[in-house]
Scaffold this motif. Structure first.
Motif, PDB file in Angstrom:
ATOM      1  N   SER A 161      21.078  -0.545  41.440  1.00 42.18           N
ATOM      2  CA  SER A 161      22.365   0.151  41.602  1.00 42.18           C
ATOM      3  C   SER A 161      22.155   1.550  42.157  1.00 42.18           C
ATOM      4  CB  SER A 161      23.092   0.256  40.256  1.00 42.18           C
ATOM      5  OG  SER A 161      24.160   1.190  40.338  1.00 42.18           O
TER       6      SER A 161
ATOM      7  N   ALA B  35      18.317  -2.351  52.318  1.00 42.39           N
ATOM      8  CA  ALA B  35      18.896  -1.644  53.472  1.00 42.39           C
ATOM      9  C   ALA B  35      19.103  -0.176  53.151  1.00 42.39           C
ATOM     10  CB  ALA B  35      20.231  -2.277  53.838  1.00 42.39           C
TER      11      ALA B  35
ATOM     12  N   PHE C 113      16.558  -6.469  51.746  1.00 35.74           N
ATOM     13  CA  PHE C 113      17.829  -7.178  51.591  1.00 35.74           C
ATOM     14  C   PHE C 113      18.957  -6.235  51.979  1.00 35.74           C
ATOM     15  CE2 PHE C 113      15.335 -10.198  49.699  1.00 35.74           C
ATOM     16  CZ  PHE C 113      15.198 -10.217  48.324  1.00 35.74           C
ATOM     17  N   PHE C 114      19.930  -6.740  52.750  1.00 36.93           N
ATOM     18  CA  PHE C 114      21.127  -5.948  52.979  1.00 36.93           C
ATOM     19  C   PHE C 114      22.061  -6.199  51.795  1.00 36.93           C
ATOM     20  CE2 PHE C 114      20.947  -3.609  57.057  1.00 36.93           C
ATOM     21  CZ  PHE C 114      19.606  -3.822  57.311  1.00 36.93           C
ATOM     22  N   ASN C 115      23.338  -6.455  51.973  1.00 33.49           N
ATOM     23  CA  ASN C 115      24.186  -6.607  50.773  1.00 33.49           C
ATOM     24  C   ASN C 115      24.329  -8.081  50.415  1.00 33.49           C
ATOM     25  OD1 ASN C 115      24.617  -3.789  51.604  1.00 33.49           O
ATOM     26  ND2 ASN C 115      26.127  -3.831  49.924  1.00 33.49           N
TER      27      ASN C 115
ATOM     28  N   ILE D 281      32.816  -7.802  42.323  1.00 30.13           N
ATOM     29  CA  ILE D 281      33.877  -7.019  41.676  1.00 30.13           C
ATOM     30  C   ILE D 281      35.236  -7.357  42.283  1.00 30.13           C
ATOM     31  CG2 ILE D 281      34.776  -4.674  41.336  1.00 30.13           C
ATOM     32  CD1 ILE D 281      31.811  -3.727  41.252  1.00 30.13           C
ATOM     33  N   PHE D 282      35.324  -7.357  43.619  1.00 29.48           N
ATOM     34  CA  PHE D 282      36.613  -7.663  44.274  1.00 29.48           C
ATOM     35  C   PHE D 282      37.057  -9.089  43.972  1.00 29.48           C
ATOM     36  CE2 PHE D 282      36.950  -4.471  48.100  1.00 29.48           C
ATOM     37  CZ  PHE D 282      36.848  -3.418  47.212  1.00 29.48           C
TER      38      PHE D 282
ATOM     39  N   LEU E  17      39.886  -1.066  43.568  1.00 30.56           N
ATOM     40  CA  LEU E  17      39.642   0.361  43.782  1.00 30.56           C
ATOM     41  C   LEU E  17      38.677   0.485  44.957  1.00 30.56           C
ATOM     42  CD1 LEU E  17      39.758   3.368  43.153  1.00 30.56           C
ATOM     43  CD2 LEU E  17      37.846   3.002  41.536  1.00 30.56           C
ATOM     44  N   ILE E  18      39.156   1.069  46.029  1.00 34.00           N
ATOM     45  CA  ILE E  18      38.302   1.266  47.208  1.00 34.00           C
ATOM     46  C   ILE E  18      37.793   2.696  47.208  1.00 34.00           C
ATOM     47  CG2 ILE E  18      38.303   1.374  49.728  1.00 34.00           C
ATOM     48  CD1 ILE E  18      40.080  -1.064  49.763  1.00 34.00           C
ATOM     49  N   HIS E  19      36.475   2.856  47.258  1.00 33.36           N
ATOM     50  CA  HIS E  19      35.885   4.198  47.283  1.00 33.36           C
ATOM     51  C   HIS E  19      35.984   4.720  48.715  1.00 33.36           C
ATOM     52  CE1 HIS E  19      33.105   2.337  43.995  1.00 33.36           C
ATOM     53  NE2 HIS E  19      34.262   2.705  43.482  1.00 33.36           N
TER      54      HIS E  19
ATOM     55  N   GLN F   4      34.229   1.873  55.579  1.00 38.07           N
ATOM     56  CA  GLN F   4      32.765   1.753  55.558  1.00 38.07           C
ATOM     57  C   GLN F   4      32.393   0.281  55.721  1.00 38.07           C
ATOM     58  OE1 GLN F   4      34.693   2.551  52.897  1.00 38.07           O
ATOM     59  NE2 GLN F   4      33.593   2.360  50.949  1.00 38.07           N
TER      60      GLN F   4
ATOM     61  N   ILE G 114      34.941  -2.779  54.318  1.00 37.03           N
ATOM     62  CA  ILE G 114      35.370  -3.119  52.971  1.00 37.03           C
ATOM     63  C   ILE G 114      36.810  -3.603  52.957  1.00 37.03           C
ATOM     64  CG2 ILE G 114      35.707  -2.177  50.630  1.00 37.03           C
ATOM     65  CD1 ILE G 114      32.748  -2.677  51.632  1.00 37.03           C
TER      66      ILE G 114
ATOM     67  N   SER H  61      26.388   0.123  57.720  1.00 33.41           N
ATOM     68  CA  SER H  61      25.091  -0.540  57.532  1.00 33.41           C
ATOM     69  C   SER H  61      25.131  -1.875  58.263  1.00 33.41           C
ATOM     70  CB  SER H  61      24.836  -0.780  56.042  1.00 33.41           C
ATOM     71  OG  SER H  61      23.707  -1.631  55.853  1.00 33.41           O
TER      72      SER H  61
HETATM   73  C1  UD2 Z   1      23.239  -0.789  48.217  1.00 35.87           C
HETATM   74  C2  UD2 Z   1      22.367  -1.446  49.286  1.00 35.87           C
HETATM   75  C3  UD2 Z   1      22.116  -2.891  48.939  1.00 35.87           C
HETATM   76  C4  UD2 Z   1      21.584  -3.028  47.522  1.00 35.87           C
HETATM   77  C5  UD2 Z   1      22.505  -2.303  46.543  1.00 35.87           C
HETATM   78  C6  UD2 Z   1      21.929  -2.339  45.137  1.00 35.87           C
HETATM   79  C7  UD2 Z   1      22.983  -0.293  51.341  1.00 35.87           C
HETATM   80  C8  UD2 Z   1      23.678  -0.389  52.668  1.00 35.87           C
HETATM   81  N1  UD2 Z   1      23.044  -1.421  50.575  1.00 35.87           N
HETATM   82  O1  UD2 Z   1      24.442  -1.484  48.200  1.00 35.87           O
HETATM   83  O2  UD2 Z   1      21.135  -3.385  49.867  1.00 35.87           O
HETATM   84  O3  UD2 Z   1      20.289  -2.525  47.463  1.00 35.87           O
HETATM   85  O4  UD2 Z   1      22.648  -0.938  46.929  1.00 35.87           O
HETATM   86  O5  UD2 Z   1      21.730  -3.639  44.754  1.00 35.87           O
HETATM   87  O6  UD2 Z   1      22.416   0.712  50.974  1.00 35.87           O
HETATM   88  N2  UD2 Z   1      32.910  -0.267  46.783  1.00 35.87           N
HETATM   89  C9  UD2 Z   1      34.271  -0.061  46.640  1.00 35.87           C
HETATM   90  N3  UD2 Z   1      34.866  -0.496  45.492  1.00 35.87           N
HETATM   91  C10 UD2 Z   1      34.175  -1.117  44.488  1.00 35.87           C
HETATM   92  C11 UD2 Z   1      32.786  -1.298  44.658  1.00 35.87           C
HETATM   93  C12 UD2 Z   1      32.169  -0.876  45.814  1.00 35.87           C
HETATM   94  O7  UD2 Z   1      34.922   0.501  47.525  1.00 35.87           O
HETATM   95  O8  UD2 Z   1      34.780  -1.496  43.487  1.00 35.87           O
HETATM   96  C13 UD2 Z   1      32.276   0.169  48.026  1.00 35.87           C
HETATM   97  C14 UD2 Z   1      31.122   1.124  47.815  1.00 35.87           C
HETATM   98  O9  UD2 Z   1      31.578   2.482  47.717  1.00 35.87           O
HETATM   99  C15 UD2 Z   1      30.324   0.895  49.096  1.00 35.87           C
HETATM  100  C16 UD2 Z   1      30.553  -0.593  49.389  1.00 35.87           C
HETATM  101  O10 UD2 Z   1      31.706  -0.975  48.659  1.00 35.87           O
HETATM  102  O11 UD2 Z   1      30.864   1.660  50.150  1.00 35.87           O
HETATM  103  C17 UD2 Z   1      29.392  -1.468  48.928  1.00 35.87           C
HETATM  104  O12 UD2 Z   1      29.041  -1.052  47.610  1.00 35.87           O
HETATM  105  P1  UD2 Z   1      28.018  -1.941  46.705  1.00 35.87           P
HETATM  106  O13 UD2 Z   1      27.866  -1.229  45.414  1.00 35.87           O
HETATM  107  O14 UD2 Z   1      28.426  -3.359  46.724  1.00 35.87           O
HETATM  108  O15 UD2 Z   1      26.657  -1.920  47.505  1.00 35.87           O
HETATM  109  P2  UD2 Z   1      25.879  -0.765  48.284  1.00 35.87           P
HETATM  110  O16 UD2 Z   1      26.294  -0.787  49.712  1.00 35.87           O
HETATM  111  O17 UD2 Z   1      25.883   0.508  47.539  1.00 35.87           O
END
Ligand code: UD2
Ligand code: NAD
Length: 321
Positions: free
Chosen positions: A77, A121, A171-173, A191-192, A203-205, A210, A249, A279
């Motif tokens: 995380s 990523a 790994f990407f997402n 979550i979504f 809730l969109i950050h 992005q 998103i 990304s």
């Molecule tokens: C990062 C890594 C991914 C993985 C992960 C940890 C990148 C590009 N990706 O994921 O490879 O390592 O960390 O396992 O660095 N968001 C919302 N609302 C929500 C939840 C998320 O808007 O309720 C947004 C969040 O702010 C972000 C996007 O969705 O812009 C993706 O968030 P995430 O937590 O799914 O993953 P990310 O990209 O931080």
């Protein structure tokens, strides 16, 4: 029969890897502290060592006699690594070095045990030139990304100095069944998906513009298996694990609305500190060197993720994963 060690094998990705190895008749040992992973994710056919990868004695015992190790255990995380900087560093980097050191020492007849490990990523940060290739600059924005990059650097030391063959997979997402939909630290898709099914607002950050490269866990397992087959000589390799497709998103939310047959409100909050704006990965080097390419389309993969929310026992091996 080959026997493998998966660190973090009770987690989202690790438990699906364990299923795939069992399905082909291999033996599986898992070390996991159950901090985010669940015992019920793991087939009872696996040997489970409940323990901490930061404890050298535990890791040494778990490494004994295996033919290879997939190192997936981590605090997975970005947000958590910002909140608990030192604790996450201890697991995500010192834990990785401990696994590499145990692989060096445990090998029979002086041959170290090969290690395939999870990078991310996140190491790219906000790369200006997309798609990111493995040769792109690495400028992580967060402690999580920095520790993944540090893991790659130590994996190179493990190969060059200690003869531990390593392959890092950026790994990407990743999304799919068993990604915990109730953890605020979980992936956005899990979550979504849960919120939409429960008819709760999203809730969109930030503005939701992005973008990410979302890949199904069903594809990630194929990369993990092939990477181990190719991790034999004393080299350190690194590959993107991605689709090469960019999704914002808000676009993601709209596809989920369509698949679920209804919409929910989208509320906008502050952008996350250190959040990457765009990304996108280039899949070509992995395709060429490993002979593996993602085959699950976003829509088909999202249907699988939604199915996993209603059927927690969903086993990917029935899809040939
Ligand atoms: C990062 C890594 C991914 C993985 C992960 C940890 C990148 C590009 N990706 O994921 O490879 O390592 O960390 O396992 O660095 N968001 C919302 N609302 C929500 C939840 C998320 O808007 O309720 C947004 C969040 O702010 C972000 C996007 O969705 O812009 C993706 O968030 P995430 O937590 O799914 O993953 P990310 O990209 O931080
Ligand atoms: P997860 O949280 O489901 O799995 C991590 C597992 O490691 C859990 O079972 C957890 O209990 C275990 N663990 C954590 N700390 C431990 C410790 N100190 N000792 C032993 N076990 C410990 O997350 P995941 O999504 O399956 O991630 C697996 C790996 O892939 C992680 O290294 C993560 O950084 C990486 N990764 C994930 C994604 C993604 O989108 N899910 C993307 C890039 C990289």
């Amino acid at each position: 029969m080959a026997t493998w060690l998966i660190t973090g094998g009770c987690g989202f990705i690790g438990s699906h890897l364990a299923d795939a190895l069992l399905a082909r008749g291999d033996g599986v040992r898992v070390i996991d502290d159950l901090s985010t992973g669940k015992r019920e994710n793991l087939s009872p056919a696996c040997e489970l060592v409940v323990g901490d990868v930061t404890d050298p004695a535990t890791v040494a015992r778990a490494m004994e006699g295996v033919d290879g190790c997939w190192h997936l255990a981590a605090v997975a995380s970005v947000e958590r690594s910002t909140e608990a900087w030192i604790e996450c560093h201890r697991v995500n980097l010192t834990g990785t070095i401990g696994v590499l050191d145990a692989a060096r020492r445990a090998g029979a007849r002086g041959r170290a045990i090969p290690v395939v490990y999870a990078s991310s990523a996140a190491v790219y940060g906000d790369g200006p030139d997309l798609p990111s290739t493995e040769a792109s600059p690495t400028r992580p924005l967060t402690a999580y990304g920095a520790d993944k990059l540090g893991s790659e650097l130590h994996a190179r030391v493990a190969a060059r100095i200690h003869g531990v063959p390593t392959t890092g997979l950026r790994f990407f997402n990743v999304h799919g069944p068993r990604q915990d939909p109730f953890s605020p630290y979980s992936g956005v898709i899990s979550i979504f998906a849960r919120k939409i099914l429960d008819r709760q607002p999203l809730l969109i950050h930030g503005d939701g513009g992005q973008s990410r490269d979302f890949i199904s866990v069903a594809d990630v397992i194929r990369f993990l298996l092939r990477a181990m087959e190719r991790t034999r000589d004393g080299r350190a390799q690194i590959y993107n694990v991605c689709t090469g497709d960019k999704v914002t998103i808000v676009e993601l939310a709209r596809v989920l609305f369509r698949l679920c047959g209804h919409e929910v409100e989208m509320h906008h909050g502050a952008a996350r500190p250190g959040d990457i704006r765009d990304s996108l990965g280039d899949p070509e080097r992995a395709a060429e060197a490993l002979g593996v390419r993602a085959v699950w389309s976003l829509e088909r993969a999202l249907r699988l993720t939604l199915d996993g929310l209603t059927d927690p026992t969903l086993n990917l091996t029935r899809f040939g994963a």
